[in-house]
Design a protein around this motif. Structure first.
Motif, PDB file in Angstrom:
ATOM      1  N   ARG A   1      26.541  -9.563 -38.165  1.00  0.00           N
ATOM      2  CA  ARG A   1      26.131 -10.059 -36.850  1.00  0.00           C
ATOM      3  C   ARG A   1      24.947  -9.261 -36.310  1.00  0.00           C
ATOM      4  NH1 ARG A   1      26.770  -9.201 -31.566  1.00  0.00           N
ATOM      5  NH2 ARG A   1      27.146 -10.967 -30.193  1.00  0.00           N
ATOM      6  N   GLU A   2      25.025  -7.942 -36.378  1.00  0.00           N
ATOM      7  CA  GLU A   2      23.945  -7.090 -35.878  1.00  0.00           C
ATOM      8  C   GLU A   2      22.650  -7.323 -36.655  1.00  0.00           C
ATOM      9  OE1 GLU A   2      23.999  -5.363 -33.059  1.00  0.00           O
ATOM     10  OE2 GLU A   2      26.009  -6.214 -32.836  1.00  0.00           O
ATOM     11  N   ARG A   3      22.757  -7.452 -37.958  1.00  0.00           N
ATOM     12  CA  ARG A   3      21.559  -7.681 -38.778  1.00  0.00           C
ATOM     13  C   ARG A   3      20.943  -9.053 -38.494  1.00  0.00           C
ATOM     14  NH1 ARG A   3      22.235  -5.046 -44.776  1.00  0.00           N
ATOM     15  NH2 ARG A   3      22.871  -2.979 -44.088  1.00  0.00           N
ATOM     16  N   TYR A   4      21.795 -10.055 -38.295  1.00  0.00           N
ATOM     17  CA  TYR A   4      21.272 -11.387 -37.989  1.00  0.00           C
ATOM     18  C   TYR A   4      20.617 -11.409 -36.605  1.00  0.00           C
ATOM     19  CZ  TYR A   4      21.025 -16.449 -37.332  1.00  0.00           C
ATOM     20  OH  TYR A   4      20.596 -17.735 -37.084  1.00  0.00           O
ATOM     21  N   LEU A   5      21.224 -10.749 -35.636  1.00  0.00           N
ATOM     22  CA  LEU A   5      20.603 -10.665 -34.314  1.00  0.00           C
ATOM     23  C   LEU A   5      19.235  -9.995 -34.394  1.00  0.00           C
ATOM     24  CD1 LEU A   5      23.706  -9.699 -32.135  1.00  0.00           C
ATOM     25  CD2 LEU A   5      22.489 -11.901 -32.148  1.00  0.00           C
ATOM     26  N   ALA A   6      19.114  -8.972 -35.215  1.00  0.00           N
ATOM     27  CA  ALA A   6      17.820  -8.301 -35.402  1.00  0.00           C
ATOM     28  C   ALA A   6      16.810  -9.252 -36.036  1.00  0.00           C
ATOM     29  CB  ALA A   6      17.999  -7.044 -36.246  1.00  0.00           C
ATOM     30  N   GLU A   7      17.266 -10.060 -36.984  1.00  0.00           N
ATOM     31  CA  GLU A   7      16.369 -11.058 -37.583  1.00  0.00           C
ATOM     32  C   GLU A   7      15.896 -12.060 -36.537  1.00  0.00           C
ATOM     33  OE1 GLU A   7      17.844 -11.149 -42.238  1.00  0.00           O
ATOM     34  OE2 GLU A   7      18.199 -12.922 -40.987  1.00  0.00           O
ATOM     35  N   LEU A   8      16.786 -12.485 -35.659  1.00  0.00           N
ATOM     36  CA  LEU A   8      16.399 -13.421 -34.603  1.00  0.00           C
ATOM     37  C   LEU A   8      15.375 -12.783 -33.673  1.00  0.00           C
ATOM     38  CD1 LEU A   8      19.864 -15.011 -33.789  1.00  0.00           C
ATOM     39  CD2 LEU A   8      17.930 -16.102 -34.963  1.00  0.00           C
ATOM     40  N   ASP A   9      15.549 -11.518 -33.350  1.00  0.00           N
ATOM     41  CA  ASP A   9      14.576 -10.815 -32.506  1.00  0.00           C
ATOM     42  C   ASP A   9      13.194 -10.789 -33.155  1.00  0.00           C
ATOM     43  OD1 ASP A   9      16.373 -10.246 -30.452  1.00  0.00           O
ATOM     44  OD2 ASP A   9      16.835  -8.233 -31.210  1.00  0.00           O
ATOM     45  N   ARG A  10      13.156 -10.739 -34.477  1.00  0.00           N
ATOM     46  CA  ARG A  10      11.887 -10.687 -35.202  1.00  0.00           C
ATOM     47  C   ARG A  10      11.333 -12.077 -35.529  1.00  0.00           C
ATOM     48  NH1 ARG A  10      14.977  -6.842 -38.059  1.00  0.00           N
ATOM     49  NH2 ARG A  10      15.162  -8.293 -39.824  1.00  0.00           N
ATOM     50  N   ASN A  11      11.993 -13.119 -35.056  1.00  0.00           N
ATOM     51  CA  ASN A  11      11.615 -14.490 -35.398  1.00  0.00           C
ATOM     52  C   ASN A  11      11.428 -15.343 -34.133  1.00  0.00           C
ATOM     53  OD1 ASN A  11      11.121 -16.816 -36.800  1.00  0.00           O
ATOM     54  ND2 ASN A  11      13.100 -16.920 -37.800  1.00  0.00           N
ATOM     55  N   PRO A  12      10.545 -14.926 -33.226  1.00  0.00           N
ATOM     56  CA  PRO A  12      10.420 -15.651 -31.955  1.00  0.00           C
ATOM     57  C   PRO A  12       9.933 -17.088 -32.107  1.00  0.00           C
ATOM     58  CG  PRO A  12       8.663 -14.039 -32.168  1.00  0.00           C
ATOM     59  CD  PRO A  12       9.615 -13.806 -33.315  1.00  0.00           C
ATOM     60  N   ALA A  13       9.155 -17.400 -33.119  1.00  0.00           N
ATOM     61  CA  ALA A  13       8.649 -18.768 -33.282  1.00  0.00           C
ATOM     62  C   ALA A  13       9.799 -19.750 -33.512  1.00  0.00           C
ATOM     63  CB  ALA A  13       7.646 -18.832 -34.430  1.00  0.00           C
ATOM     64  N   ALA A  14      10.716 -19.403 -34.397  1.00  0.00           N
ATOM     65  CA  ALA A  14      11.853 -20.290 -34.669  1.00  0.00           C
ATOM     66  C   ALA A  14      12.779 -20.373 -33.466  1.00  0.00           C
ATOM     67  CB  ALA A  14      12.615 -19.812 -35.900  1.00  0.00           C
ATOM     68  N   VAL A  15      13.004 -19.242 -32.797  1.00  0.00           N
ATOM     69  CA  VAL A  15      13.865 -19.232 -31.606  1.00  0.00           C
ATOM     70  C   VAL A  15      13.239 -20.095 -30.507  1.00  0.00           C
ATOM     71  CG1 VAL A  15      14.818 -17.774 -29.776  1.00  0.00           C
ATOM     72  CG2 VAL A  15      14.925 -17.011 -32.155  1.00  0.00           C
ATOM     73  N   ASP A  16      11.932 -19.981 -30.331  1.00  0.00           N
ATOM     74  CA  ASP A  16      11.244 -20.795 -29.311  1.00  0.00           C
ATOM     75  C   ASP A  16      11.314 -22.280 -29.648  1.00  0.00           C
ATOM     76  OD1 ASP A  16      10.605 -18.557 -27.834  1.00  0.00           O
ATOM     77  OD2 ASP A  16       8.527 -18.441 -28.554  1.00  0.00           O
ATOM     78  N   MET A  17      11.196 -22.616 -30.937  1.00  0.00           N
ATOM     79  CA  MET A  17      11.308 -24.018 -31.335  1.00  0.00           C
ATOM     80  C   MET A  17      12.687 -24.568 -30.990  1.00  0.00           C
ATOM     81  SD  MET A  17      10.867 -25.853 -35.041  1.00  0.00           S
ATOM     82  CE  MET A  17       9.114 -25.543 -35.116  1.00  0.00           C
ATOM     83  N   LEU A  18      13.722 -23.772 -31.248  1.00  0.00           N
ATOM     84  CA  LEU A  18      15.076 -24.203 -30.906  1.00  0.00           C
ATOM     85  C   LEU A  18      15.227 -24.331 -29.392  1.00  0.00           C
ATOM     86  CD1 LEU A  18      17.957 -24.956 -31.620  1.00  0.00           C
ATOM     87  CD2 LEU A  18      18.487 -22.506 -31.768  1.00  0.00           C
ATOM     88  N   ARG A  19      14.717 -23.368 -28.655  1.00  0.00           N
ATOM     89  CA  ARG A  19      14.798 -23.436 -27.185  1.00  0.00           C
ATOM     90  C   ARG A  19      14.109 -24.696 -26.643  1.00  0.00           C
ATOM     91  NH1 ARG A  19      16.880 -18.814 -25.181  1.00  0.00           N
ATOM     92  NH2 ARG A  19      16.459 -16.848 -26.235  1.00  0.00           N
ATOM     93  N   GLN A  20      12.996 -25.085 -27.238  1.00  0.00           N
ATOM     94  CA  GLN A  20      12.296 -26.304 -26.813  1.00  0.00           C
ATOM     95  C   GLN A  20      13.173 -27.531 -27.017  1.00  0.00           C
ATOM     96  OE1 GLN A  20       8.722 -26.194 -29.140  1.00  0.00           O
ATOM     97  NE2 GLN A  20       7.613 -24.946 -27.642  1.00  0.00           N
ATOM     98  N   ARG A  21      13.835 -27.592 -28.147  1.00  0.00           N
ATOM     99  CA  ARG A  21      14.724 -28.728 -28.419  1.00  0.00           C
ATOM    100  C   ARG A  21      15.887 -28.767 -27.436  1.00  0.00           C
ATOM    101  NH1 ARG A  21      12.051 -32.212 -31.850  1.00  0.00           N
ATOM    102  NH2 ARG A  21      10.812 -30.916 -33.214  1.00  0.00           N
ATOM    103  N   ILE A  22      16.432 -27.609 -27.117  1.00  0.00           N
ATOM    104  CA  ILE A  22      17.546 -27.533 -26.175  1.00  0.00           C
ATOM    105  C   ILE A  22      17.091 -27.961 -24.785  1.00  0.00           C
ATOM    106  CG2 ILE A  22      19.144 -25.941 -25.031  1.00  0.00           C
ATOM    107  CD1 ILE A  22      19.158 -24.361 -27.732  1.00  0.00           C
ATOM    108  N   ALA A  23      15.859 -27.616 -24.412  1.00  0.00           N
ATOM    109  CA  ALA A  23      15.323 -28.002 -23.099  1.00  0.00           C
ATOM    110  C   ALA A  23      15.186 -29.520 -22.969  1.00  0.00           C
ATOM    111  CB  ALA A  23      13.969 -27.328 -22.878  1.00  0.00           C
ATOM    112  N   GLU A  24      15.073 -30.200 -24.109  1.00  0.00           N
ATOM    113  CA  GLU A  24      14.922 -31.656 -24.098  1.00  0.00           C
ATOM    114  C   GLU A  24      16.252 -32.389 -23.933  1.00  0.00           C
ATOM    115  OE1 GLU A  24      12.928 -32.478 -27.777  1.00  0.00           O
ATOM    116  OE2 GLU A  24      11.134 -31.368 -27.162  1.00  0.00           O
ATOM    117  N   GLY A  25      17.376 -31.695 -24.172  1.00  0.00           N
ATOM    118  CA  GLY A  25      18.676 -32.346 -24.043  1.00  0.00           C
ATOM    119  C   GLY A  25      19.731 -31.656 -24.890  1.00  0.00           C
ATOM    120  N   ALA A  26      20.869 -32.306 -24.999  1.00  0.00           N
ATOM    121  CA  ALA A  26      22.007 -31.742 -25.738  1.00  0.00           C
ATOM    122  C   ALA A  26      21.638 -31.493 -27.193  1.00  0.00           C
ATOM    123  CB  ALA A  26      23.199 -32.687 -25.657  1.00  0.00           C
TER     124      ALA A  26
END
Length: 116
Positions: free
Chosen positions: A65-90
């Motif tokens: 879990r800790e290692r994956y969270l660190a990977e997410l912190d280092r991957n803002p482009a993918a996280v932002d893409m997911l956040r954009q999709r979530i902002a559009e709806g469920a």
């Protein structure tokens, strides 16, 4: 924000919104039609190295879990893409592992809900 997780092998249900596969590998035995995936965001999945490390039994769930969270912190482009999709709806995050409580999609969901 409506964000759920679900095994990709379960049939599509009403009200799931956009179905996003968050696995790096395509699920075994499923056709694209059967999976009913709207977006395959493999860039946000744990790296191949982390996945292999964990499945080889080399580390604990907490360490994964800790290692994956660190990977997410280092991957803002993918996280932002997911956040954009979530902002559009469920959105429903799809994963293939059998454990419904301890899987990377649950970690990802928690990350999205708690890290702004």
């Amino acid at each position: 924000m409506q964000l759920k997780t679900k095994r990709v092998y379960e049939p599509k249900a009403e009200g799931e919104g956009m179905r996003i596969l968050v696995d790096r590998l395509w699920p075994r035995g499923l056709t694209k039609a059967e999976a009913a995936v709207d977006l395959w965001l493999k860039e946000i999945a744990p790296t191949t190295e982390l996945r292999r490390w964990f499945h080889a039994g080399e580390g604990s769930w907490e360490e994964f879990r800790e290692r994956y969270l660190a990977e997410l912190d280092r991957n803002p482009a993918a996280v932002d893409m997911l956040r954009q999709r979530i902002a559009e709806g469920a959105v429903t995050l799809l994963y293939s592992v059998k454990d419904e409580a301890r899987n990377h999609a649950a970690i990802l969901k928690d990350y999205i809900l708690t890290h702004r």
